[in-house]
Scaffold this active site. Structure first.
Site, PDB file in Angstrom:
ATOM      1  N   ASP A 152       0.916  -1.323  -0.120  1.00 15.80           N
ATOM      2  CA  ASP A 152      -0.146  -0.114   0.096  1.00 15.80           C
ATOM      3  C   ASP A 152       0.799   1.337   0.080  1.00 15.80           C
ATOM      4  O   ASP A 152       1.009   2.272  -0.500  1.00 15.80           O
ATOM      5  CB  ASP A 152      -0.965  -0.016   0.600  1.00 15.80           C
ATOM      6  CG  ASP A 152      -1.633  -1.515   1.554  1.00 15.80           C
ATOM      7  OD1 ASP A 152      -2.177  -1.932   0.104  1.00 15.80           O
ATOM      8  OD2 ASP A 152      -1.796  -1.900   2.615  1.00 15.80           O
ATOM      9  N   HIS A 179      -5.277  -3.649   6.080  1.00 19.50           N
ATOM     10  CA  HIS A 179      -4.992  -3.539   3.699  1.00 19.50           C
ATOM     11  C   HIS A 179      -5.558  -3.984   3.543  1.00 19.50           C
ATOM     12  O   HIS A 179      -5.541  -4.921   2.506  1.00 19.50           O
ATOM     13  CB  HIS A 179      -3.481  -5.262   4.764  1.00 19.50           C
ATOM     14  CG  HIS A 179      -2.688  -5.284   2.817  1.00 19.50           C
ATOM     15  ND1 HIS A 179      -2.327  -4.560   2.552  1.00 19.50           N
ATOM     16  CD2 HIS A 179      -2.505  -6.266   2.909  1.00 19.50           C
ATOM     17  CE1 HIS A 179      -1.386  -4.880   1.261  1.00 19.50           C
ATOM     18  NE2 HIS A 179      -2.063  -6.364   1.305  1.00 19.50           N
TER      19      HIS A 179
END
Ligand code: APR
Length: 316
Positions: A152, A179
Site C-alpha cells: 500500500d 490492508h
C-alpha cells in the site's frame, strides 16, 4: 557475509518465487530456506545459481517444515490461495486462515523467537489469527509479529509521484489502517515532498491506493492478483526487519501490528521503528486532516470486524 537465516513459506507461488529471488540478492541473508507444499526443490535450485552469497535450500511438504524453520531469524509467509473467479471472500478466508494457523503452529514450535512477516490475505484477519496461535503456544511477543502493508505504501508513493509530477525516489508517505479497501488510508497531509493538492487529487489518490489490488486483478483478467509488486514490497519490509536486527538506527516502516494507536482497534498499521527486538516503537498518527479523520472513522467498523473474525477463527 550476511548472518541471517530467512524462510519463505509459500515459496513456489506467484509471490513466493520473486520474493525468494529478491531475498537471495539481500547481502544481510546468509541462509535462505524456501518452503512450500511442493515445487521448492526446483525453485531453490534455480535461485541458488544466482551469484550472491546467500545459501539456498528448498523444503517441500509438512514433514520438512521443521528443517525449514529451525534457526530462522525471520519468516515471511506468502502461502495461501489468491482469490479466483467464483470464489467468495469467505472461501478465501477459510482456506488462508487455516494455512496461516498451521504454519504459525510450526513457527511456535521450531523458531519461536523469529520475526514473522505475514503476507497471506486477508492480512487484517490473518495477523490476529497468528497472534492467537502464538498466545496459545505461549510464544507470543507482539514486537515480533507483522502484517506486511508495504505494498500500500509502495503504491501510494508511486501514484502520488505520477499524478503530482514529483520524482518517485523522493516521495515519503505513511499509509495507515489495515490492508483492504477502505481500511487503507494514505496520509497525504504528511507527504514529502509536499505539493499543492486539490480535494480531487486527494480523493483520487486515496481511492486508487485503496483499489490498487483490484486494478491488478482486472488487468490480469482472471489470471491472478498482484505478485511481482507484492514480492518487491515484501522484500523491502523484510530488509527493514533485517536492518533492525543488525541494530541499524532510524529504520522506520509502516506495518500492521498489535497497537494502541487508535482506541478500540487492537491491530493497526502505522509507522513502526524496527530494532534488534522487532517493533521497538509504534509511532502515533501525528496530525491528520479532516478528510483523514473521517476516513479513519469510516474504516473502524470493518477493521474491528476483520480482527474479530480472525480471533474467532483461531479460537474455534
Ligand atoms: N504451506 C506452504 N505453502 C502453501 C500452503 C501451506 N500449507 N498452502 C499453500 N501454499 C502455497 C501454494 O502451494 C503456492 O505455491 O502458497 C503458494 C501460493 O502461491 P499462489 O497460489 O501463486 O498465490 P499468490 O499470488 O502468491 O498469493 C498468495 O498472498 O497476497 C496474498 O491473497 C494472496 O493470500 C494470497 C497469498
Amino acid at each position: 557475509r550476511g548472518k541471517r537465516t530467512v524462510a519463505v513459506l509459500g515459496a513456489a507461488g506467484g509471490i513466493g518465487q520473486p520474493l525468494g529471488l529478491l531475498m537471495k540478492l539481500n547481502p544481510l541473508v546468509s541462509d535462505l530456506r524456501l518452503f512450500d507444499i511442493a515445487g521448492t526443490p526446483g525453485v531453490a535450485c534455480d535461485i541458488s545459481h544466482v551469484n550472491t552469497q546467500a545459501m539456498v535450500a528448498g523444503y517441500a511438504g509438512d514433514a520438512e517444515l521443521e528443517k525449514a524453520l529451525k534457526g530462522c531469524h525471520l519468516v515471511i509467509i506468502p502461502a495461501g490461495v489468491p482469490r479466483k473467479p467464483g470464489m467468495t471472500r469467505d472461501d478465501l478466508f477459510n482456506i488462508n486462515a487455516g494455512i496461516v494457523k498451521s504454519l504459525c503452529l510450526g513457527i511456535a514450535k521450531h523458531c519461536p523467537k523469529a520475526l514473522v512477516n505475514i503476507i497471506s490475505n486477508p492480512v487484517n484477519s490473518t495477523v490476529p489469527i497468528a497472534a492467537e496461535v502464538f498466545k496459545k503456544a505461549g510464544t507470543y511477543d507482539p514486537k515480533r509479529l507483522f502484517g506486511v502493508t508495504t505494498l500500500d505504501v509502495v503504491r501510494a508513493r508511486t501514484f502520488y509521484a505520477v499524478r503530482m509530477k514529483v520524482p518517485v525516489k523522493e516521495v515519503d508517505l505513511p499509509v495507515v489502517g489495515g490492508h483492504a479497501g477502505i481500511t487503507i488510508l494514505p496520509v497525504f497531509s504528511q507527504v514529502k515532498p509536499k505539493k499543492q493538492m486539490s480535494a480531487a487529487d486527494i480523493d483520487a489518490l486515496t481511492k486508487r491506493t485503496q483499489d490498487g489490488g483490484t486494478e491488478v486483478v482486472q488487468a490480469k483478467a482472471g489470471k491472478g492478483s498482484a505478485t511481482l509488486s507484492m514480492a518487491y514490497a515484501g522484500a523491502l519490509f523484510a530488509e527493514a526487519c533485517l536492518k533492525g536486527l543488525e541494530g541499524a538506527k532510524g529504520v522506520v516502516e509502516c506495518a500492521y501490528v498489535e497497537s494502541k494507536v487508535v482506541p478500540g482497534i487492537s491491530f493497526f498499521s502505522s509507522k513502526v521503528r524496527l530494532g534488534p527486538n522487532g517493533a521497538e516503537e509504534i509511532m502515533g498518527l501525528g496530525d491528520l486532516s479532516d478528510y483523514e479523520k473521517k476516513a479513519l472513522e469510516a474504516m473502524k467498523k470493518e477493521l474491528i470486524g476483520s480482527i474479530k473474525k480472525g480471533v474467532d477463527f483461531a479460537k474455534s
